[in-house]
Design a protein around this motif. Sequence first.
Motif, short mmCIF file in Angstrom:
data_model
loop_
_atom_site.label_atom_id
_atom_site.label_comp_id
_atom_site.label_asym_id
_atom_site.label_seq_id
_atom_site.Cartn_x
_atom_site.Cartn_y
_atom_site.Cartn_z
N ARG A 1 2.19 1.00 -39.62
CA ARG A 1 1.79 -0.35 -39.23
C ARG A 1 0.30 -0.60 -39.46
N CYS A 2 -0.45 0.46 -39.77
CA CYS A 2 -1.88 0.27 -40.01
C CYS A 2 -2.17 -0.26 -41.41
N VAL A 3 -1.17 -0.28 -42.29
CA VAL A 3 -1.40 -0.77 -43.66
C VAL A 3 -1.75 -2.25 -43.60
N PRO A 4 -2.91 -2.65 -44.13
CA PRO A 4 -3.35 -4.04 -44.02
C PRO A 4 -2.75 -4.93 -45.09
N TRP A 5 -2.91 -6.26 -44.89
CA TRP A 5 -2.47 -7.22 -45.90
C TRP A 5 -3.16 -6.93 -47.22
N ASN A 6 -4.46 -6.70 -47.19
CA ASN A 6 -5.19 -6.31 -48.39
C ASN A 6 -5.00 -4.81 -48.58
N VAL A 7 -3.97 -4.45 -49.34
CA VAL A 7 -3.60 -3.04 -49.46
C VAL A 7 -4.61 -2.24 -50.27
N ALA A 8 -5.63 -2.91 -50.81
CA ALA A 8 -6.68 -2.16 -51.52
C ALA A 8 -7.59 -1.43 -50.55
N ALA A 9 -7.62 -1.86 -49.29
CA ALA A 9 -8.47 -1.21 -48.29
C ALA A 9 -7.82 0.08 -47.81
N SER A 10 -8.59 1.16 -47.77
CA SER A 10 -8.09 2.45 -47.30
C SER A 10 -8.15 2.49 -45.78
N VAL A 11 -7.01 2.51 -45.14
CA VAL A 11 -6.93 2.50 -43.67
C VAL A 11 -6.18 3.75 -43.22
N THR A 12 -6.94 4.74 -42.75
CA THR A 12 -6.36 6.03 -42.34
C THR A 12 -6.93 6.45 -40.99
N PRO A 13 -6.60 5.72 -39.92
CA PRO A 13 -7.18 6.02 -38.61
C PRO A 13 -6.63 7.30 -37.99
N ALA A 14 -7.32 7.75 -36.97
CA ALA A 14 -6.86 8.94 -36.24
C ALA A 14 -5.56 8.67 -35.52
N ALA A 15 -5.37 7.44 -35.08
CA ALA A 15 -4.15 7.04 -34.38
C ALA A 15 -4.03 5.53 -34.44
N VAL A 16 -2.80 5.06 -34.27
CA VAL A 16 -2.54 3.62 -34.22
C VAL A 16 -1.93 3.30 -32.86
N VAL A 17 -2.54 2.36 -32.16
CA VAL A 17 -2.03 1.90 -30.87
C VAL A 17 -1.41 0.53 -31.07
N LEU A 18 -0.11 0.41 -30.85
CA LEU A 18 0.59 -0.86 -31.03
C LEU A 18 0.49 -1.64 -29.73
N ALA A 19 -0.64 -2.29 -29.54
CA ALA A 19 -0.96 -2.93 -28.27
C ALA A 19 -0.03 -4.09 -27.96
N THR A 20 0.31 -4.22 -26.69
CA THR A 20 1.11 -5.35 -26.23
C THR A 20 0.42 -6.11 -25.10
N SER A 21 -0.75 -5.63 -24.67
CA SER A 21 -1.44 -6.27 -23.55
C SER A 21 -2.93 -5.96 -23.63
N PRO A 22 -3.76 -6.74 -22.92
CA PRO A 22 -5.18 -6.41 -22.84
C PRO A 22 -5.43 -5.04 -22.23
N GLU A 23 -4.56 -4.64 -21.33
CA GLU A 23 -4.71 -3.33 -20.68
C GLU A 23 -4.54 -2.20 -21.68
N ASP A 24 -3.65 -2.38 -22.66
CA ASP A 24 -3.50 -1.37 -23.72
C ASP A 24 -4.80 -1.23 -24.50
N VAL A 25 -5.43 -2.36 -24.79
CA VAL A 25 -6.68 -2.34 -25.55
C VAL A 25 -7.78 -1.69 -24.72
N ALA A 26 -7.89 -2.09 -23.46
CA ALA A 26 -8.93 -1.54 -22.60
C ALA A 26 -8.74 -0.04 -22.38
N GLY A 27 -7.50 0.39 -22.20
CA GLY A 27 -7.24 1.82 -22.03
C GLY A 27 -7.60 2.62 -23.25
N THR A 28 -7.34 2.05 -24.43
CA THR A 28 -7.71 2.72 -25.68
C THR A 28 -9.21 2.86 -25.80
N VAL A 29 -9.94 1.81 -25.47
CA VAL A 29 -11.40 1.84 -25.57
C VAL A 29 -11.98 2.88 -24.62
N ARG A 30 -11.49 2.93 -23.40
CA ARG A 30 -12.01 3.91 -22.43
C ARG A 30 -11.69 5.33 -22.88
#
Length: 463
Positions: free
Chosen positions: A34-63
Amino acid sequence: MTMTTDVTRGDVLRTLRDHVATHVALPGEPGYERCVPWNVAASVTPAAVVLATSPEDVAGTVRFAAAHGFTVTVQATGHGAVGVGPDAILVQTAAMKHCAVDVLSRTARVGAGARWQDVLDVATPHGLAPLCGSAPGVGVVGFLTGGGIGPLVRTVGLSSDHVRAFEVVTGEGRVLRATPDENADLFWGLRGGKATLGIVTAVEIDLLPIAEFYGGTVFFDGTDAGAVLHAWAAWCAGLPETVNTSLAIQQLPPLPGVPEALAGKMTVAVRYTALCDVAQAEQLLAPMRAAATPLLDTVGVMPYAAIGAVHGDPADPMPVTENHALLSQLTPDAVEALLAVAGPGSGSPQAIVELRMLGGALAREPRHRSAFCHRDAAFCVATIGLAVPEIVDMVAEHAAAVVAAVEPWSTGGQMPNFAPSYDPARAARVYSEDTLHWLAALADRYDPAGVLATGQVIRTRRG
């Protein structure tokens, strides 16, 4: 990195699942794609992908990232992707696509994963218009945090000038609300500063009472490019703010959806939108319709729901490379310089070389000032080419040549949403010196550990 370190790193990342109530995917696991972007020319290889469903998911990831030495970046659609490396955790917000319209107040609350098409679908049946860009498939939040130059920008102004509030997760993992009266410094910087000051999880926007417009595109053969471009430049000088226009020198491949009259050759597209009386709108367009013999004319009264048809931007993911410049004026000499490098016989490899008229309502400061700069630009030039391996270097070099060709008329500026890149000099072209200073200072305040210091964000330079 040793095997032991790799194992330790993976073990640490797996514990991220204890901090968020959603799916986390490491490389090779279901959901990581799911990390593959619309512009597939960009290399996107993160350490992990968080499929967020809420602000709390985002905040927990940041912390979590702050505690374990990772950075965090965000993606909804990936239209403006510039690449993500293995030291970053990517928050994918596509599932946060809720959109609630309040017809009485003419507003909408939109989740971070929503695309403009999602908002069009729920707002336009009520005769209300969300101020989207030329491509309804683009994400709402990314477009607005970059300012937002839409097909009606000369008439209604910058799209981010119509934002009422943001819900945002800061680099400290706090969920804050930003309005002109609450966390006003964040509200200033989120409108134009992209993800510099946080990860937006929802936005509240004005909807304008626009049910329809007069617009579409008039297409000409590439052999008429000289006559059409010179006519367009002269015509623009007398247009009222009710009219918006752009011009594209196109070389579209013969693909499904591309009309036969336009496929496989150079054509010139004059895009047009007008919010005025239909008879007046037709009269204003008449000089361009007479500039040469049209191949195709799609201009007429259109429902606002069809605003994406004016530019007809591609919807499917593809590899693209872009460049961009802002112009203070478009003189006959500037037109000739552009034709020499991108017109008939130039050997241009670009799929699109676009001129977009600015000014009008865009040029005026809004009620609530923002981090968006360069409102005084008269035109912008943008190149879009296919970044396929066989020609990517040639396309990028030619795009730079297009920008160099119009340099005598360039302001030196760029806009946040156009031609994203990691070029370290880009920030100084996108923002004024004062704006850079304040964005960096606010970033230090809201992200002291630098958790969000990745991608196209502004930070204080440290030795």
